[in-house]
Each structure stands twice: as C-alpha cells, then as structure tokens.
Design a protein around this motif. Structure first.
Motif, PDB file in Angstrom:
ATOM      1  N   UNK A  36       0.846  -1.191   0.000  1.00 23.56           N
ATOM      2  CA  UNK A  36       0.000   0.000   0.000  1.00 23.56           C
ATOM      3  C   UNK A  36       0.888   1.251   0.000  1.00 23.56           C
ATOM      4  N   UNK A  37       0.259   2.399  -0.265  1.00 23.80           N
ATOM      5  CA  UNK A  37       0.987   3.663  -0.201  1.00 23.80           C
ATOM      6  C   UNK A  37       1.516   3.918   1.206  1.00 23.80           C
ATOM      7  N   UNK A  38       0.707   3.579   2.222  1.00 27.05           N
ATOM      8  CA  UNK A  38       1.166   3.726   3.606  1.00 27.05           C
ATOM      9  C   UNK A  38       2.407   2.872   3.859  1.00 27.05           C
ATOM     10  N   UNK A  39       2.425   1.686   3.285  1.00 26.28           N
ATOM     11  CA  UNK A  39       3.590   0.827   3.436  1.00 26.28           C
ATOM     12  C   UNK A  39       4.816   1.405   2.758  1.00 26.28           C
ATOM     13  N   UNK A  40       4.622   2.018   1.591  1.00 24.14           N
ATOM     14  CA  UNK A  40       5.743   2.669   0.912  1.00 24.14           C
ATOM     15  C   UNK A  40       6.293   3.811   1.754  1.00 24.14           C
ATOM     16  N   UNK A  41       5.383   4.571   2.399  1.00 25.45           N
ATOM     17  CA  UNK A  41       5.820   5.664   3.270  1.00 25.45           C
ATOM     18  C   UNK A  41       6.565   5.124   4.485  1.00 25.45           C
ATOM     19  N   UNK A  42       6.099   4.001   5.043  1.00 23.57           N
ATOM     20  CA  UNK A  42       6.778   3.407   6.197  1.00 23.57           C
ATOM     21  C   UNK A  42       8.178   2.943   5.817  1.00 23.57           C
ATOM     22  N   UNK A  43       8.309   2.261   4.696  1.00 22.36           N
ATOM     23  CA  UNK A  43       9.623   1.789   4.258  1.00 22.36           C
ATOM     24  C   UNK A  43      10.570   2.959   4.017  1.00 22.36           C
ATOM     25  N   UNK A  44      10.058   4.012   3.412  1.00 26.60           N
ATOM     26  CA  UNK A  44      10.876   5.195   3.166  1.00 26.60           C
ATOM     27  C   UNK A  44      11.260   5.872   4.474  1.00 26.60           C
ATOM     28  N   UNK A  45      10.336   5.916   5.432  1.00 31.98           N
ATOM     29  CA  UNK A  45      10.621   6.522   6.729  1.00 31.98           C
ATOM     30  C   UNK A  45      11.730   5.779   7.453  1.00 31.98           C
ATOM     31  N   UNK A  46      11.697   4.460   7.410  1.00 30.86           N
ATOM     32  CA  UNK A  46      12.732   3.669   8.086  1.00 30.86           C
ATOM     33  C   UNK A  46      14.101   3.937   7.466  1.00 30.86           C
ATOM     34  N   UNK A  47      14.138   4.038   6.139  1.00 29.85           N
ATOM     35  CA  UNK A  47      15.410   4.268   5.470  1.00 29.85           C
ATOM     36  C   UNK A  47      15.952   5.681   5.708  1.00 29.85           C
ATOM     37  N   UNK A  48      15.074   6.658   5.832  1.00 27.32           N
ATOM     38  CA  UNK A  48      15.530   8.044   6.002  1.00 27.32           C
ATOM     39  C   UNK A  48      15.674   8.444   7.472  1.00 27.32           C
ATOM     40  N   UNK A  49      15.191   7.628   8.380  1.00 27.97           N
ATOM     41  CA  UNK A  49      15.245   7.926   9.807  1.00 27.97           C
ATOM     42  C   UNK A  49      16.660   8.254  10.290  1.00 27.97           C
ATOM     43  N   UNK A  50      17.677   7.459   9.928  1.00 24.79           N
ATOM     44  CA  UNK A  50      19.033   7.781  10.412  1.00 24.79           C
ATOM     45  C   UNK A  50      19.543   9.125   9.915  1.00 24.79           C
ATOM     46  N   UNK A  51      19.101   9.558   8.739  1.00 20.85           N
ATOM     47  CA  UNK A  51      19.555  10.844   8.212  1.00 20.85           C
ATOM     48  C   UNK A  51      19.057  11.987   9.083  1.00 20.85           C
ATOM     49  N   UNK A  52      17.806  11.888   9.525  1.00 16.96           N
ATOM     50  CA  UNK A  52      17.268  12.936  10.400  1.00 16.96           C
ATOM     51  C   UNK A  52      17.959  12.893  11.752  1.00 16.96           C
ATOM     52  N   UNK A  53      18.127  11.695  12.306  1.00 22.14           N
ATOM     53  CA  UNK A  53      18.788  11.565  13.612  1.00 22.14           C
ATOM     54  C   UNK A  53      20.186  12.171  13.563  1.00 22.14           C
ATOM     55  N   UNK A  54      20.924  11.864  12.521  1.00 20.03           N
ATOM     56  CA  UNK A  54      22.301  12.363  12.422  1.00 20.03           C
ATOM     57  C   UNK A  54      22.329  13.887  12.325  1.00 20.03           C
TER      58      UNK A  54
END
Length: 233
Positions: free
Chosen positions: A93-111
C-alpha cells in the motif's frame, strides 16, 4: 514535446512527493527524541542503540524491506494484529511505501539533529537552569531553537533521499502503478519495457532535478537558520 509526461508518469511523480512527505512526518518527532537521547543521554546500551539507529544506512535496502515484510505483513507479529483488529494493512500500500521510506531516512534525520544538538553550548542551558527554568522549559526555549537548523536540514535531506528510495519500497510495498510505484520504481519499470528508454530518461531527469533541489534547499535552510541565530557557517 518529447519531455511531456504521461498520466502514469505524473502519478509516479505525485506519489513520490506524497510518500517522501509522509515519511518525514512519520519519522521526524521520533528522530528528534532519539537524537536527544543519543546526544545527551548516558545509559548502558547507548552504543548499541546508536548502531541500530544507523543500521539502515549500512545494510542493503532490500534487507530492510524484507524485515518490514516479516514484521508488518498480514501474518507478521505486528501486521497481523493491525489487519485483524483494526483493518489496517501496510504491505503493498501507499502507507507501506511511506513506512519503508521513513525507516530508510530515519538515520539521516537523527544524524542531522544530533549534529545540531551537539553544537548547542551547554552553558546556555546551564544559565537557563540557574534562572529557574525546568528541563522542559530549557528544552523548548533554549535547546530546541538552537538545534532547529539541524532539524530542518535533516527533514529536507530525508525528503530528498525519500524521493529516491527503491529497494525497501519494492520489497515491502511492491511496484503497483498508482499505489506504490514511485519515481525510482517507474524508472525501473520503464527500463524493463521495450521502447521505454525515453520514459526512463524523462523520469530520471525529474528525479535528478528533485534531488538536487532538495539538497540545495537543505543547505539554504541550514545557512538561513544559522544566520538568524547569529552563527556563521
């Protein structure tokens, strides 16, 4: 005109922008919390938490997508109850695509947030404490404004990176036109289709332009915020 996008290609552009935006909205607040914890916290397992947070940066994105599929699939330990109890399905689903993208980009925001927080002078927080400000007051009135360049730069960088996420999205959300087919997936589909070179070139040009714009915007935002705070770069 050869550069005019088709309706399907516009759908991919629109979906990419929507997925990247939603991924940032999902991950921004948790990323700020984790960044504060890693920067200011002193606790057993801190190094392990730091490694886990940055794991998506070093493992293949397909592995992240597979892990999400195992956890959030309709038979997974999280996805199963979500489906059975609340009727919420994330996989494909689109929500799933957003979740997968969020997990991948999460470290960039944290850093980015952590770097911004590390640049905050602890003496300013100590001064606020001597004036009677509590922990929450100090964070909202002193720490948060000073770390805001890192927050904004991290959010914009994560958005730009989210536009190009491929492996985790295709593994967890599949490649469904109009539902989960973002720009990278549309480019992949075009390269696999006879005569799809022109479509792939158009979409690649759009993807390149969006990525460059996002990175330049992240730098401009950081510079602007540092200027407002009286800190040169």
């Amino acid at each position: 005109m050869a550069f005019v996008l088709t309706a399907e290609e516009w759908d991919a552009v629109r979906l990419s922008l929507a997925v990247a935006s939603r991924s940032v909205l999902v991950s921004l607040l948790p990323a700020i919390g984790v960044a504060v914890l890693l920067s200011r916290g002193r606790f057993p397992g801190r190094s392990l938490l730091d490694a886990l947070v940055h794991l998506p940066l070093v493992v293949p994105p397909v592995v992240v997508g597979w892990a999400l599929l195992m956890l959030f699939g309709v038979r997974g330990p999280i996805g199963g109850p979500l489906q059975d109890w609340f009727g919420v399905r994330l996989v494909f689903t689109t929500d799933g695509a957003a979740l997968a993208t969020a997990v991948m980009s999460f470290p960039l925001i944290v850093r980015a947030v952590r770097l911004g927080l590390d640049g905050v002078d602890p003496g300013l927080e100590a001064a606020a404490r001597t004036l009677g400000a509590g922990p929450l007051d100090r964070f909202l009135s002193v720490t948060l404004p000073l770390m805001s360049p890192g927050i904004l730069a991290g959010a914009v960088t994560a958005f730009a990176a989210g536009l190009g996420e491929f492996g985790a999205v295709i593994t967890f959300a599949s490649n469904i036109p109009g539902e989960t087919q973002t720009l990278p997936l549309a480019i992949y589909s075009a390269t696999q289709s006879p005569g799809g070179e022109a479509a792939a070139a158009r979409l690649a040009a759009i993807s390149f332009a969006l990525a460059i714009t996002g990175l330049l915007l992240a730098e401009a935002v950081a510079r602007r915020m540092n200027g407002l705070l009286g800190r040169g770069r």
